[in-house]
Structure formats: structure tokens, C-alpha cells
Design a protein around this motif. Structure first.
Motif, PDB file in Angstrom:
ATOM      1  N   GLY A  44     104.533 111.466  63.257  1.00 56.73           N
ATOM      2  CA  GLY A  44     103.283 111.108  62.580  1.00 56.73           C
ATOM      3  C   GLY A  44     102.144 110.821  63.550  1.00 56.73           C
ATOM      4  O   GLY A  44     102.308 110.897  64.776  1.00 56.73           O
ATOM      5  N   PHE A  47      99.207 105.952  65.082  1.00 58.46           N
ATOM      6  CA  PHE A  47      98.974 104.621  64.482  1.00 58.46           C
ATOM      7  C   PHE A  47      99.608 104.482  63.100  1.00 58.46           C
ATOM      8  O   PHE A  47      99.544 103.423  62.498  1.00 58.46           O
ATOM      9  CB  PHE A  47      97.456 104.381  64.337  1.00 58.46           C
ATOM     10  CG  PHE A  47      96.749 105.550  63.714  1.00 58.46           C
ATOM     11  CD1 PHE A  47      96.819 105.782  62.352  1.00 58.46           C
ATOM     12  CD2 PHE A  47      96.038 106.444  64.508  1.00 58.46           C
ATOM     13  CE1 PHE A  47      96.203 106.877  61.781  1.00 58.46           C
ATOM     14  CE2 PHE A  47      95.417 107.558  63.948  1.00 58.46           C
ATOM     15  CZ  PHE A  47      95.507 107.764  62.583  1.00 58.46           C
ATOM     16  N   CYS A  48     100.210 105.564  62.596  1.00 58.56           N
ATOM     17  CA  CYS A  48     100.651 105.569  61.193  1.00 58.56           C
ATOM     18  C   CYS A  48     101.807 104.592  60.979  1.00 58.56           C
ATOM     19  O   CYS A  48     102.781 104.589  61.721  1.00 58.56           O
ATOM     20  CB  CYS A  48     101.066 106.978  60.803  1.00 58.56           C
ATOM     21  SG  CYS A  48     101.557 107.124  59.083  1.00 58.56           S
ATOM     22  N   THR A  92     100.506 112.083  52.366  1.00 55.69           N
ATOM     23  CA  THR A  92      99.589 113.203  52.117  1.00 55.69           C
ATOM     24  C   THR A  92      99.748 113.643  50.670  1.00 55.69           C
ATOM     25  O   THR A  92     100.770 114.229  50.299  1.00 55.69           O
ATOM     26  CB  THR A  92      99.911 114.363  53.089  1.00 55.69           C
ATOM     27  OG1 THR A  92      99.763 113.870  54.414  1.00 55.69           O
ATOM     28  CG2 THR A  92      98.976 115.541  52.886  1.00 55.69           C
TER      29      THR A  92
END
Ligand code: SF4
Length: 306
Positions: A44, A47-48, A92
Motif C-alpha cells: 500500500g 502512510f496507509c 478503493t
């Protein structure tokens, strides 16, 4: 200029449209992300968070209808209004079969007092079939699409492992624009790979685009992210509250007055946040932004130019 604010707030705009306070209900649609499932990447964006940046959402294992019911109850303690937008926030939200997307979006729209949809996604997940569905939804309800751009600089995109380039953003922008679908762009302030000048270049770029709204976030270092490891090893500079407020005010001055400001400070879960801890006092950040604009005798769009 916008009631008591010197910038064009989402609250102001939605009240104008719906005639009363409009509440966003955050939903986890149960989707994943191509930057997490191995299609583009498996770790990812740097920072996710574990919940795909939807840390305050309901449980993804319960139905959309029940999540909406639960969120309405939570929000009723804070606001007295019956006008809602269903916000598909986590991961998403256009990354699935069109059939499944359609089912979930329409389920949300069938709930009582849901007046519109907000759908967060990635530009590389807007294809012709998805666009067709969004176009259909746009003709039936109040719709906006949120795109996580963060920065226009491709080297920054590489550092944060965003997994798509600016050309892909521009392609999605043109597709959505061709259907008159409202767009909201997310940008991050304080990325370690960027100077203030580079960040303001992104703001100038966005201010010239026909985007409906913008969300600014201070970079959050959250536990159990790769950014937390990077911070641990490199101890990069974290903006102070005053530095952040100054940058936000510079940004507002550069933005077109028609651009709606959806957010000027992010929500980091207290238990997950490593830095910057000053962001936990959201009201103080917002009131200091107001103070700074007053002391500059300034407002959104003061330095805007095409
Ligand atoms: S695009 Fe969003 S959900 Fe996917 S990895 Fe990046 S921040 Fe997380």
C-alpha cells in the motif's frame, strides 16, 4: 465571506444545496485496493493504515444498510439533522465488478434520508465501465468522487508508493469532467520527500483545474505503517502546528474561491497516532487557521490567478 468563515466550507455549500446541515456517514464497502492486493503493490501507500484510511468506519462485515443505521445513531448524538451523504471511504471504492459496485451504491441510496453519495477512489480505478455507472448515479443523486492525489510530483509519488503517475490522474480527471461529475482531490501537507515550494506547486496546479473540492491533510505517522518504520529510522522533520497553519493559509489564498474546502485537518485515531500529536486538537488547529487569516486580513482566493 462564507457565513463566519474566510474560506468556502463544505458545510456552507451543503447547507445551501440541501437547506440544512448535511451529515456524512462513513462506510466501509468491503473493497480492497490494487496497491494492497498485489496488482500494483502489496504494502500500500507508505502512510496507509490497516483499515485503508477508514479508521473511524463501521465494521466491513456488516451490511451497508446496517452500517448506515449504526452511523446515523452515532452522528445523532452530535447533530440534529436528517440529511445524509453516504461516504464510501475505506480502500478503493470503484475497485470491484461493476455489478457489485452497483449493488452497494444502490443499497446505500435506498436507505432513508440518504441524499447523495461520496466515493473515494484512485484515478487508475476509473475505467469506461465504472464511468458509465458513475454517470448514471450522477444523474440520479448528488454525487462526488474523491481522488487521493497527495502530490503532483512523480518522485514524491514514488516515495509514497502511490502506484500511479500524474498522467493517470489527468486521464481520470478528463473522464470525470466529460460527465460533469464532481471531483474532490486529497493532498497531503508535510511529506518528508517534499519542500514547501513543491507542495505549493501542487496547490497551484489544482487551483487551475475544475475540481469541485479539496481535502488537505497533515501527514499522519500511524502505528503499524511503513511510514512509522521510516520515521523511526530517519526521524524526519514533522511540521509544527504554526508551520502547518501558515502553509494552509498560503494554500487557501492560492485556491479559486469556487473550490469547496472539505477538510483542513485530518482525523488520526489517538491510539494509532505517533506524530504529530498536535493534530489531535482539531478545534484548535481550525481556530488558529481562522486567526491567521484574520491577522493577514486574508481569505480564500486572495492570491488566485489562472
Ligand atoms: S490508494 Fe488508498 S487504500 Fe490504497 S494503499 Fe493507498 S491510501 Fe491505502
Amino acid at each position: 465571506m462564507w457565513n463566519d468563515k474566510r474560506y468556502h466550507t463544505l458545510d456552507y455549500e451543503l447547507k445551501k444545496i440541501f437547506g440544512e446541515k448535511t451529515i456524512k456517514l462513513s462506510i466501509d464497502g468491503g473493497f480492497t485496493c490494487p496497491n494492497r492486493d498485489g496488482t500494483i503493490g502489496s504494502r500500500g501507500c507508505i502512510f496507509c493504515s490497516e483499515r485503508g484510511s477508514g479508521d473511524f468506519n463501521s465494521d466491513r462485515n456488516i451490511s451497508i444498510t446496517n452500517q448506515i443505521r449504526e452511523q446515523k445513531q452515532v452522528m445523532s448524538k452530535k447533530w440534529r439533522s436528517n440529511t445524509y451523504i453516504a461516504y464510501f471511504q475505506s480502500y478503493t471504492n470503484t475497485y470491484d465488478s461493476v455489478e457489485n459496485l452497483r449493488k452497494k451504491f444502490y443499497e446505500a441510496l435506498s436507505c432513508t434520508n440518504i441524499r447523495g453519495l461520496a466515493i473515494a477512489t484512485r484515478p487508475d480505478c476509473i475505467n469506461e465501465q465504472v464511468l458509465e455507472l458513475l454517470d448514471e448515479l450522477n444523474s440520479k443523486t448528488f454525487l462526488w468522487i474523491e481522488l487521493g492525489l497527495q502530490s503532483i510530483h512523480n518522485e514524491t509519488a514514488g516515495f509514497i508508493r502511490r502506484g500511479y503517475n500524474l498522467e493517470q490522474f489527468e486521464k481520470a480527471y478528463e473522464l470525470l469532467k466529460s460527465k460533469n461529475i464532481r471531483m474532490v482531490v486529497h493532498l497531503i501537507v508535510g511529506l518528508p520527500a517534499e519542500s514547501k515550494e513543491q507542495y505549493l506547486e501542487t496547490i497551484k496546479y489544482i487551483s487551475k483545474k475544475e475540481v469541485w473540492g479539496i481535502k488537505l491533510h497533515m501527514l499522519h505517522v500511524l502505528k503499524n505503517t511503513d511510514l512509522a518504520d521510516y520515521y523511526d529510522k530517519n526521524n524526519f522533520n514533522i511540521l509544527s502546528r504554526d508551520e502547518y497553519i501558515n502553509i494552509v493559509c498560503d494554500s487557501l489564498e492560492l485556491l479559486n474561491q469556487s473550490t469547496i474546502i472539505h477538510r483542513l485537518t485530518g482525523d488520526g485515531k489517538k491510539s494509532e497516532l505517533i506524530e504529530p500529536l498536535w493534530t489531535l486538537d482539531k478545534l484548535k488547529v481550525l481556530s488558529d487557521i481562522d486567526k491567521e487569516l484574520r491577522s493577514r486580513d486574508s481569505y480564500q482566493g486572495k492570491n488566485f490567478s489562472l
